[in-house]
Write a protein that holds these residues in place. Structure first.
Motif, PDB file in Angstrom:
ATOM      1  N   THR A  12       0.838  -1.199   0.000  1.00 50.24           N
ATOM      2  CA  THR A  12       0.000   0.000   0.000  1.00 50.24           C
ATOM      3  C   THR A  12       0.871   1.246   0.000  1.00 50.24           C
ATOM      4  O   THR A  12       1.835   1.344   0.766  1.00 50.24           O
ATOM      5  CB  THR A  12      -0.917   0.035   1.238  1.00 50.24           C
ATOM      6  OG1 THR A  12      -1.767  -1.120   1.213  1.00 50.24           O
ATOM      7  CG2 THR A  12      -1.789   1.281   1.240  1.00 50.24           C
ATOM      8  N   THR A  13       0.531   2.184  -0.864  1.00 47.35           N
ATOM      9  CA  THR A  13       1.183   3.491  -0.894  1.00 47.35           C
ATOM     10  C   THR A  13       0.100   4.558  -0.789  1.00 47.35           C
ATOM     11  O   THR A  13      -0.912   4.492  -1.490  1.00 47.35           O
ATOM     12  CB  THR A  13       1.987   3.677  -2.193  1.00 47.35           C
ATOM     13  OG1 THR A  13       3.067   2.738  -2.218  1.00 47.35           O
ATOM     14  CG2 THR A  13       2.569   5.084  -2.280  1.00 47.35           C
ATOM     15  N   ARG A  24      -6.284  12.164   0.247  1.00 51.14           N
ATOM     16  CA  ARG A  24      -5.365  11.023   0.242  1.00 51.14           C
ATOM     17  C   ARG A  24      -5.755  10.091  -0.905  1.00 51.14           C
ATOM     18  O   ARG A  24      -6.907   9.681  -1.011  1.00 51.14           O
ATOM     19  CB  ARG A  24      -5.433  10.257   1.556  1.00 51.14           C
ATOM     20  CG  ARG A  24      -4.595   8.965   1.540  1.00 51.14           C
ATOM     21  CD  ARG A  24      -4.913   8.069   2.716  1.00 51.14           C
ATOM     22  NE  ARG A  24      -4.425   8.637   3.948  1.00 51.14           N
ATOM     23  CZ  ARG A  24      -4.624   8.084   5.149  1.00 51.14           C
ATOM     24  NH1 ARG A  24      -5.293   6.952   5.258  1.00 51.14           N
ATOM     25  NH2 ARG A  24      -4.159   8.649   6.237  1.00 51.14           N
ATOM     26  N   VAL A  25      -4.764   9.761  -1.734  1.00 54.37           N
ATOM     27  CA  VAL A  25      -4.969   8.790  -2.798  1.00 54.37           C
ATOM     28  C   VAL A  25      -4.191   7.533  -2.416  1.00 54.37           C
ATOM     29  O   VAL A  25      -3.003   7.604  -2.087  1.00 54.37           O
ATOM     30  CB  VAL A  25      -4.493   9.318  -4.164  1.00 54.37           C
ATOM     31  CG1 VAL A  25      -4.914   8.354  -5.273  1.00 54.37           C
ATOM     32  CG2 VAL A  25      -5.061  10.712  -4.436  1.00 54.37           C
ATOM     33  N   SER A  26      -4.866   6.396  -2.442  1.00 52.84           N
ATOM     34  CA  SER A  26      -4.264   5.131  -2.002  1.00 52.84           C
ATOM     35  C   SER A  26      -4.066   4.206  -3.195  1.00 52.84           C
ATOM     36  O   SER A  26      -4.914   4.138  -4.092  1.00 52.84           O
ATOM     37  CB  SER A  26      -5.169   4.448  -0.970  1.00 52.84           C
ATOM     38  OG  SER A  26      -5.386   5.287   0.142  1.00 52.84           O
ATOM     39  N   TYR A  27      -2.933   3.485  -3.171  1.00 54.14           N
ATOM     40  CA  TYR A  27      -2.574   2.580  -4.253  1.00 54.14           C
ATOM     41  C   TYR A  27      -2.189   1.220  -3.686  1.00 54.14           C
ATOM     42  O   TYR A  27      -1.550   1.134  -2.634  1.00 54.14           O
ATOM     43  CB  TYR A  27      -1.385   3.143  -5.051  1.00 54.14           C
ATOM     44  CG  TYR A  27      -1.638   4.496  -5.662  1.00 54.14           C
ATOM     45  CD1 TYR A  27      -2.176   4.604  -6.936  1.00 54.14           C
ATOM     46  CD2 TYR A  27      -1.343   5.666  -4.957  1.00 54.14           C
ATOM     47  CE1 TYR A  27      -2.418   5.850  -7.508  1.00 54.14           C
ATOM     48  CE2 TYR A  27      -1.586   6.910  -5.513  1.00 54.14           C
ATOM     49  CZ  TYR A  27      -2.126   6.999  -6.788  1.00 54.14           C
ATOM     50  OH  TYR A  27      -2.363   8.234  -7.346  1.00 54.14           O
ATOM     51  N   GLU A  55       5.560   1.306  -4.306  1.00 56.34           N
ATOM     52  CA  GLU A  55       6.500   2.139  -5.039  1.00 56.34           C
ATOM     53  C   GLU A  55       6.122   3.594  -4.839  1.00 56.34           C
ATOM     54  O   GLU A  55       4.989   3.918  -4.468  1.00 56.34           O
ATOM     55  CB  GLU A  55       6.483   1.794  -6.530  1.00 56.34           C
ATOM     56  CG  GLU A  55       5.130   1.961  -7.197  1.00 56.34           C
ATOM     57  CD  GLU A  55       5.123   1.494  -8.642  1.00 56.34           C
ATOM     58  OE1 GLU A  55       4.928   2.342  -9.534  1.00 56.34           O
ATOM     59  OE2 GLU A  55       5.315   0.284  -8.867  1.00 56.34           O
ATOM     60  N   ASP A  56       7.091   4.476  -5.054  1.00 58.93           N
ATOM     61  CA  ASP A  56       6.829   5.894  -4.893  1.00 58.93           C
ATOM     62  C   ASP A  56       5.888   6.384  -5.991  1.00 58.93           C
ATOM     63  O   ASP A  56       6.050   6.055  -7.165  1.00 58.93           O
ATOM     64  CB  ASP A  56       8.134   6.695  -4.946  1.00 58.93           C
ATOM     65  CG  ASP A  56       8.983   6.487  -3.701  1.00 58.93           C
ATOM     66  OD1 ASP A  56       8.394   6.214  -2.639  1.00 58.93           O
ATOM     67  OD2 ASP A  56      10.218   6.592  -3.787  1.00 58.93           O
ATOM     68  N   MET A  57       4.896   7.152  -5.591  1.00 60.27           N
ATOM     69  CA  MET A  57       4.007   7.806  -6.535  1.00 60.27           C
ATOM     70  C   MET A  57       4.178   9.300  -6.333  1.00 60.27           C
ATOM     71  O   MET A  57       4.173   9.794  -5.203  1.00 60.27           O
ATOM     72  CB  MET A  57       2.552   7.403  -6.287  1.00 60.27           C
ATOM     73  CG  MET A  57       2.277   5.911  -6.450  1.00 60.27           C
ATOM     74  SD  MET A  57       2.473   5.336  -8.144  1.00 60.27           S
ATOM     75  CE  MET A  57       1.099   6.172  -8.935  1.00 60.27           C
ATOM     76  N   VAL A  83       3.797   7.963   1.322  1.00 52.59           N
ATOM     77  CA  VAL A  83       4.177   6.983   2.338  1.00 52.59           C
ATOM     78  C   VAL A  83       3.951   5.588   1.773  1.00 52.59           C
ATOM     79  O   VAL A  83       2.850   5.260   1.328  1.00 52.59           O
ATOM     80  CB  VAL A  83       3.367   7.146   3.636  1.00 52.59           C
ATOM     81  CG1 VAL A  83       3.790   6.106   4.667  1.00 52.59           C
ATOM     82  CG2 VAL A  83       3.538   8.539   4.201  1.00 52.59           C
ATOM     83  N   ARG A  84       4.995   4.769   1.802  1.00 51.99           N
ATOM     84  CA  ARG A  84       4.895   3.374   1.367  1.00 51.99           C
ATOM     85  C   ARG A  84       4.830   2.482   2.600  1.00 51.99           C
ATOM     86  O   ARG A  84       5.756   2.456   3.405  1.00 51.99           O
ATOM     87  CB  ARG A  84       6.097   3.002   0.501  1.00 51.99           C
ATOM     88  CG  ARG A  84       6.155   3.752  -0.815  1.00 51.99           C
ATOM     89  CD  ARG A  84       7.513   3.631  -1.478  1.00 51.99           C
ATOM     90  NE  ARG A  84       7.908   2.234  -1.682  1.00 51.99           N
ATOM     91  CZ  ARG A  84       9.102   1.867  -2.150  1.00 51.99           C
ATOM     92  NH1 ARG A  84      10.021   2.785  -2.435  1.00 51.99           N
ATOM     93  NH2 ARG A  84       9.381   0.591  -2.323  1.00 51.99           N
ATOM     94  N   TRP A  85       3.721   1.762   2.727  1.00 50.46           N
ATOM     95  CA  TRP A  85       3.542   0.895   3.881  1.00 50.46           C
ATOM     96  C   TRP A  85       3.939  -0.542   3.603  1.00 50.46           C
ATOM     97  O   TRP A  85       3.944  -1.375   4.495  1.00 50.46           O
ATOM     98  CB  TRP A  85       2.078   0.930   4.345  1.00 50.46           C
ATOM     99  CG  TRP A  85       1.668   2.236   4.932  1.00 50.46           C
ATOM    100  CD1 TRP A  85       0.903   3.189   4.334  1.00 50.46           C
ATOM    101  CD2 TRP A  85       2.000   2.760   6.220  1.00 50.46           C
ATOM    102  NE1 TRP A  85       0.738   4.278   5.166  1.00 50.46           N
ATOM    103  CE2 TRP A  85       1.406   4.031   6.342  1.00 50.46           C
ATOM    104  CE3 TRP A  85       2.753   2.271   7.286  1.00 50.46           C
ATOM    105  CZ2 TRP A  85       1.520   4.817   7.477  1.00 50.46           C
ATOM    106  CZ3 TRP A  85       2.875   3.055   8.424  1.00 50.46           C
ATOM    107  CH2 TRP A  85       2.267   4.311   8.511  1.00 50.46           C
ATOM    108  N   GLY A  86       4.283  -0.862   2.361  1.00 51.89           N
ATOM    109  CA  GLY A  86       4.615  -2.245   2.043  1.00 51.89           C
ATOM    110  C   GLY A  86       3.437  -3.147   2.364  1.00 51.89           C
ATOM    111  O   GLY A  86       2.295  -2.819   2.106  1.00 51.89           O
TER     112      GLY A  86
END
Length: 432
Positions: free
Chosen positions: A285-286, A338-341, A345-347, A375-378
């Motif tokens: 999750t990023t 907030r946009v979540s992916y 990886e960095d967006m 923020v990358r939460w892995g």
């Protein structure tokens, strides 16, 4: 001395409760800050949640505990939407996308023909009774369309895992078995908005717990990596850690493991035999948080935000934080989104803004960006799979060791807080 390994929400609650009961408490957190997935940063002049920004309201005990800490809570404003190439409001009477009224117009607007979903009301109670996962239960009772177009994007965004990997919430399962219908089970549990938050941000919960624990005498150490756990005489344990690079050893009358699953399993292996377990991996999750000078968003075109059907957008979700949580309107005139992916990886802020334009139907340029943070939460959120639940429930650590945290308690703040409070109470009873 009581040693707590891990300074996320569960560890901090345990530290606060035990120190306020008069015990000497040392907490060891391997990162350089406390709170785990409840975190904040100042972006564009506003301190805002960059991790968990709400909690599920299914337990009144959580709201009562927050009030006991002196924290005020609030319900979200604005309705949530779903995106599948077009934006549609999420069914009003639903939970995790499961509709309480399968024939409702707002259900039909998303899944089309509701005939299969409506069968839940006439199917025998045995259908789905042996389901182990949320996805299997929804598929058995309401069919593929509800699972894929409602439950998958909503549950996936909340828990960063596919519903086919999620254990069924025990209360939902109990209500389903009692009612003989999934729709009726959902209806039984509806009581207004599914989530709430803390006025000023969820991060205030971490700040308050840490402050009150320290005021009660607890020592909260960051950059402290526990390297070993061992047995000691008189039922005690030894804990060895590198604290800012220097080795320190502690002898504990009780040890609380509030660490992530991989770390806790490794430490438990020092003091007990463990059944094998393949650790389930959460979706990467990023989050990209944007602070925008954009009057075009004043009308909140997607309410509090939206969740995306798989394959319909690069993003998995968008949250219009300054619409969803009214306290933010009191501290800034800017819009916070907030946009979540489902990516590790960095967006860039520009990429996130492009997705804002697509999902919200606007045409903002990068000049409106007043601040951003990626923020990358892995795979930080371990899915609560049936296999993990069975493994965790079967654990019988030595009496001097307790376990708290999401992988043991169940996913989400509403599961973590009551479990940590109950564990702290059990430790106090043991140490009397």
């Amino acid at each position: 001395m009581i040693v707590i390994v891990g300074g996320g929400l569960a560890g901090l609650i345990t530290a606060r409760e035990l120190s306020r009961a008069g015990h000497e408490v040392t907490l060891l957190e391997k990162r350089d800050k406390l709170g785990g997935l409840v975190a904040a940063e100042t972006i564009g002049g506003v301190r805002v949640d960059i991790g968990a920004e709400s909690y599920a309201r299914r337990s009144q005990r959580v709201t009562d505990y927050l009030a006991s800490l002196g924290l005020e809570t609030l319900l979200p404003a604005g309705r949530s939407w779903i995106w599948d190439g077009a934006a549609l409001p999420i069914p009003a009477d639903s939970s995790l996308g499961i509709p309480a009224n399968p024939s409702a117009d707002d259900v039909a607007s998303i899944i089309g023909d509701t005939t299969r979903a409506e069968e839940d009301l006439t199917l025998g109670p045995e259908v789905g009774s042996d389901a182990d996962t949320l996805g299997d239960l929804v598929e058995a009772r309401m069919g593929t369309a509800v699972r894929e177009r409602l439950v998958r994007p909503i549950a996936g965004a909340i828990y960063s895992s596919d519903p086919s990997n999620l254990a069924i919430n025990p209360q939902l399962k109990a209500d389903f078995l009692a009612e003989g219908s999934l729709a009726k089970a959902v209806a039984k549990g509806l009581s207004g908005p599914a989530v709430a938050s803390v006025v000023g941000g969820m991060f205030r919960l971490v700040d308050t717990l840490a402050r009150q624990a320290q005021e009660a005498g607890a020592e909260l150490l960051t950059s402290a990596t526990v390297t070993s756990l061992g047995r000691a005489p008189a039922g005690q344990t030894t804990v060895t850690a590198l604290v800012e690079g220097a080795e320190r050893s502690f002898v504990a009358s009780h040890t609380v493991l509030a660490a992530d699953l991989a770390s806790a399993r490794s430490l438990l292996g020092h003091v007990m035999d463990l059944e094998p377990l393949t650790i389930p991996q959460g979706r990467p999750t990023t989050h990209v948080t944007l602070v925008l000078d954009a009057p075009e968003l004043d009308a909140a075109p997607r309410g509090s935000g939206l969740l995306c059907v798989a394959g319909s957008s690069r993003a998995k979700a968008l949250t219009h934080l300054s619409c969803k949580w009214p306290w933010l309107r009191d501290v800034t005139d800017r819009h916070i989104i907030r946009v979540s992916y489902a990516l590790n990886e960095d967006m860039s802020a520009g990429q996130a803004l492009a997705d804002v334009n697509q999902l919200m139907g606007v045409a903002l340029t990068e000049e409106v960006i007043a601040g951003s943070r990626t923020v990358r939460w892995g795979g930080a959120l371990t899915p609560s799979t049936p296999e993990l639940r069975a493994w965790a429930d079967a654990l019988e650590p030595p009496p001097s060791i307790s376990i708290v945290g999401a992988w043991k308690a169940g996913t989400g703040i509403s599961a973590v807080i009551p479990h940590a409070l109950d564990t702290a109470a059990a430790i106090l009873a043991r140490l009397r």
